[in-house]
Design a protein around this motif. Structure first.
Motif, PDB file in Angstrom:
ATOM      1  N   LYS A   1     -13.140  10.354   0.371  1.00 10.88           N
ATOM      2  CA  LYS A   1     -12.922  10.687  -1.044  1.00 10.88           C
ATOM      3  C   LYS A   1     -11.623  11.464  -1.219  1.00 10.88           C
ATOM      4  CE  LYS A   1     -17.795  10.610  -2.457  1.00 10.88           C
ATOM      5  NZ  LYS A   1     -17.625   9.398  -3.270  1.00 10.88           N
ATOM      6  N   ALA A   2     -11.307  12.342  -0.273  1.00  4.13           N
ATOM      7  CA  ALA A   2     -10.053  13.100  -0.347  1.00  4.13           C
ATOM      8  C   ALA A   2      -8.851  12.164  -0.216  1.00  4.13           C
ATOM      9  CB  ALA A   2     -10.017  14.163   0.750  1.00  4.13           C
ATOM     10  N   ALA A   3      -8.948  11.186   0.689  1.00  7.22           N
ATOM     11  CA  ALA A   3      -7.858  10.220   0.861  1.00  7.22           C
ATOM     12  C   ALA A   3      -7.667   9.380  -0.393  1.00  7.22           C
ATOM     13  CB  ALA A   3      -8.133   9.329   2.071  1.00  7.22           C
ATOM     14  N   LYS A   4      -8.761   8.930  -0.963  1.00  8.57           N
ATOM     15  CA  LYS A   4      -8.664   8.107  -2.167  1.00  8.57           C
ATOM     16  C   LYS A   4      -8.118   8.922  -3.330  1.00  8.57           C
ATOM     17  CE  LYS A   4     -11.183   4.819  -5.013  1.00  8.57           C
ATOM     18  NZ  LYS A   4     -12.456   4.073  -5.185  1.00  8.57           N
ATOM     19  N   GLN A   5      -8.581  10.158  -3.473  1.00  2.00           N
ATOM     20  CA  GLN A   5      -8.098  11.011  -4.552  1.00  2.00           C
ATOM     21  C   GLN A   5      -6.601  11.282  -4.402  1.00  2.00           C
ATOM     22  OE1 GLN A   5      -6.872  14.323  -4.632  1.00  2.00           O
ATOM     23  NE2 GLN A   5      -6.820  14.381  -6.873  1.00  2.00           N
ATOM     24  N   ALA A   6      -6.133  11.317  -3.163  1.00  2.00           N
ATOM     25  CA  ALA A   6      -4.719  11.570  -2.901  1.00  2.00           C
ATOM     26  C   ALA A   6      -3.856  10.344  -3.173  1.00  2.00           C
ATOM     27  CB  ALA A   6      -4.533  12.013  -1.453  1.00  2.00           C
ATOM     28  N   GLY A   7      -4.480   9.206  -3.492  1.00  2.00           N
ATOM     29  CA  GLY A   7      -3.719   7.994  -3.754  1.00  2.00           C
ATOM     30  C   GLY A   7      -3.410   7.181  -2.527  1.00  2.00           C
ATOM     31  N   MET A   8      -4.031   7.522  -1.402  1.00  3.10           N
ATOM     32  CA  MET A   8      -3.822   6.771  -0.171  1.00  3.10           C
ATOM     33  C   MET A   8      -4.592   5.458  -0.226  1.00  3.10           C
ATOM     34  SD  MET A   8      -4.126  10.126   2.214  1.00  3.10           S
ATOM     35  CE  MET A   8      -2.687  11.062   2.752  1.00  3.10           C
TER      36      MET A   8
ATOM     37  N   ALA B   1       0.813  -1.224   0.000  1.00  2.63           N
ATOM     38  CA  ALA B   1       0.000   0.000   0.000  1.00  2.63           C
ATOM     39  C   ALA B   1       0.844   1.271   0.000  1.00  2.63           C
ATOM     40  CB  ALA B   1      -0.936  -0.004   1.201  1.00  2.63           C
ATOM     41  N   ARG B   2       1.829   1.313   0.871  1.00  2.00           N
ATOM     42  CA  ARG B   2       2.862   2.357   0.937  1.00  2.00           C
ATOM     43  C   ARG B   2       2.405   3.749   1.383  1.00  2.00           C
ATOM     44  NH1 ARG B   2       6.849  -0.646   2.163  1.00  2.00           N
ATOM     45  NH2 ARG B   2       7.960  -1.685   0.461  1.00  2.00           N
ATOM     46  N   PHE B   3       1.127   4.110   1.261  1.00  2.00           N
ATOM     47  CA  PHE B   3       0.719   5.489   1.530  1.00  2.00           C
ATOM     48  C   PHE B   3      -0.618   5.493   2.255  1.00  2.00           C
ATOM     49  CE2 PHE B   3      -0.321   9.839  -0.582  1.00  2.00           C
ATOM     50  CZ  PHE B   3       0.229  10.528   0.495  1.00  2.00           C
TER      51      PHE B   3
END
Length: 445
Positions: free
Chosen positions: A69-76, A19-21
């Motif tokens: 949604k912000a976390a997912k958009q950030a690639g987390m 996952a890394r992030f």
């Protein structure tokens, strides 16, 4: 026993190391005074003074769907929320105390909404739980290193009281593990002085956790760093040593290994400014460029980056934080193959940036512009294809006329003539995907 502990750790952390992030979220009553999450301890506030924040806590704009949604958009790929911090305030519906969000004006189980929202976005979920509790009447106060009443002799505590606190603490962990479905991470914080290891009845606690959710990944903060002969930093860890090391506000210079040099799963937890909790006066904001490069650095050393955000008292993530997350996400959408599932390359760090690797794909992260062609040390004759990862465009492999003194090194550039100097397509981090002809080196973690 210890060999099986290490083997089980490797299996449990497989997803974690891919996952890394991740996103760390520090949020609670301390968002109201807005001077950091340690405000009660640092300012030695009495329980009565701090209760004023409990009485007014009403995060009307709390929308964990937008957070997710912000976390997912950030690639987390995962997120960890502070279910209870050192102040003892619980964002979940505990049956063992009334000092919870359910008993504030909010009237809501905020953890329940968090886990549901983040799962709906396909993100793994974790909960932070403080071993420390400044609200509980049985937690050590006078003479403690951090308690707000550490200098007040009226707050003496006995061993019998501490045992009652441990029953409470173990009971709350059980509530979290049985009341919210499958959790992916249990993030404890923190051990200090003699408050460490079996002082927390740590083996008993971890055995309960493994019985309830055997897949869960646990950090190493039930023990102090390098405290025991059997710690996560040895080849013979204890049961409570945890599954990953958790360096804070620092990225280890060579990653994290045990005392035999074997890699240990690890995660650097880093703030976006200088505070974990909401602190609007702290404007030392990290840029998207810094976050991207620090994420790359972690991965290049077999580690993860857990990036913190501190929502305000109303439940809103500050706009500046959202802006940084959006920019990082834009970069990851184009360059994520060089992060997810990647790890350390068995090559020395290049002068112009860093390497990450996955199988026979070597990713060159260019942080600095080279003069002329980009030198790839000891890779002459070993590269099958070279592409710009962001758009898949072919790069030019060459042997420049001025490279005769570097027979073992390969050279690549963005265009011809290859001896020219070209601007980096992305000054934050330009990633080259190098497909190697034969590569036995695998990521070490």
């Amino acid at each position: 026993m210890s060999t099986s502990i290490v083997q089980a750790r490797e299996e449990r952390t497989r997803w974690f190391r891919d996952a890394r992030f991740g996103m760390f979220i520090h949020w609670g009553l301390y968002a109201i005074p807005a001077r950091g999450e340690w405000v009660r301890g640092i300012e030695r506030m009495s329980a009565e003074q701090y209760t004023a924040y409990f009485d007014e806590f009403d995060p009307a704009d709390y929308d964990p769907v937008s957070w997710a949604k912000a976390a997912k958009q950030a690639g987390m790929k995962y997120a960890v929320l502070t279910a209870k911090h050192h102040d003892g305030f619980c964002l979940f519906d505990s049956q063992l105390t009334n000092f919870t969000s359910v008993h504030t004006r909010a009237g809501r189980d905020l953890v329940k909404e968090f886990v549901e929202a983040f799962r709906a976005e396909g993100l793994r979920v974790g909960l932070y739980y403080s071993l420390i509790d400044w609200h509980h009447e049985d937690y050590p106060a006078y003479g403690d290193a951090y308690h707000p009443m550490r200098d007040n002799e009226a707050f003496q505590r006995t061993e019998e009281q501490f045992e009652r606190y441990l029953e409470y603490m173990h009971g709350q962990v059980r509530e979290l593990l049985t009341g919210y479905g499958k959790l992916d991470i249990m993030w404890f914080d923190f051990s200090y002085g003699d408050m460490s290891g079996e002082k927390w009845r740590a083996t008993e606690l971890v055995r309960m956790i493994r019985e309830l959710q055997p897949h869960i990944v646990i950090d190493n903060r039930l023990e102090r760093n390098n405290e025991h002969q059997s710690s996560i930093y040895t080849e013979h860890p204890a049961e409570f040593s945890g599954d990953f090391a958790s360096p804070e506000q620092i990225i280890p210079p060579s990653g994290v290994t045990d005392n035999q040099g074997a890699p240990i799963p690890w995660e650097a937890c880093i703030t976006l400014n200088n505070n974990w909790g909401y602190a609007p006066a702290d404007r030392a904001h990290k840029s998207a460029k810094t976050v991207i490069r620090k994420l790359v650095e972690c991965v290049s050393k077999n580690g993860n980056l857990l990036l913190n955000i501190g929502p305000d008292a109303k439940g809103r993530i500050p706009q500046w934080s959202l802006d940084v997350l959006e920019q990082v996400g834009d970069w990851l959408r184009l360059n994520g193959d060089s992060i997810y599932g990647c790890g350390q390359a068995k090559r020395s760090k290049p002068d112009w940036g860093r390497y990450t690797q996955k199988g026979n794909k070597l990713y060159a992260h260019l942080f600095e512009q080279e003069i002329g062609a980009i030198l790839l040390q000891n890779l002459e004759g070993k590269i099958k294809h070279a592409r710009l990862l962001a758009d898949g465009s072919e790069l030019v492999l060459s042997r420049p006329w001025n490279a005769a003194m570097f027979p073992d090194d390969a050279f690549v550039n963005f265009a011809s003539p290859t001896v020219f100097t070209y601007a980096l397509p992305d000054e934050r981090d330009t990633v080259l995907e190098l497909e190697l002809i034969e590569e036995t080196d695998q990521p070490a973690g």
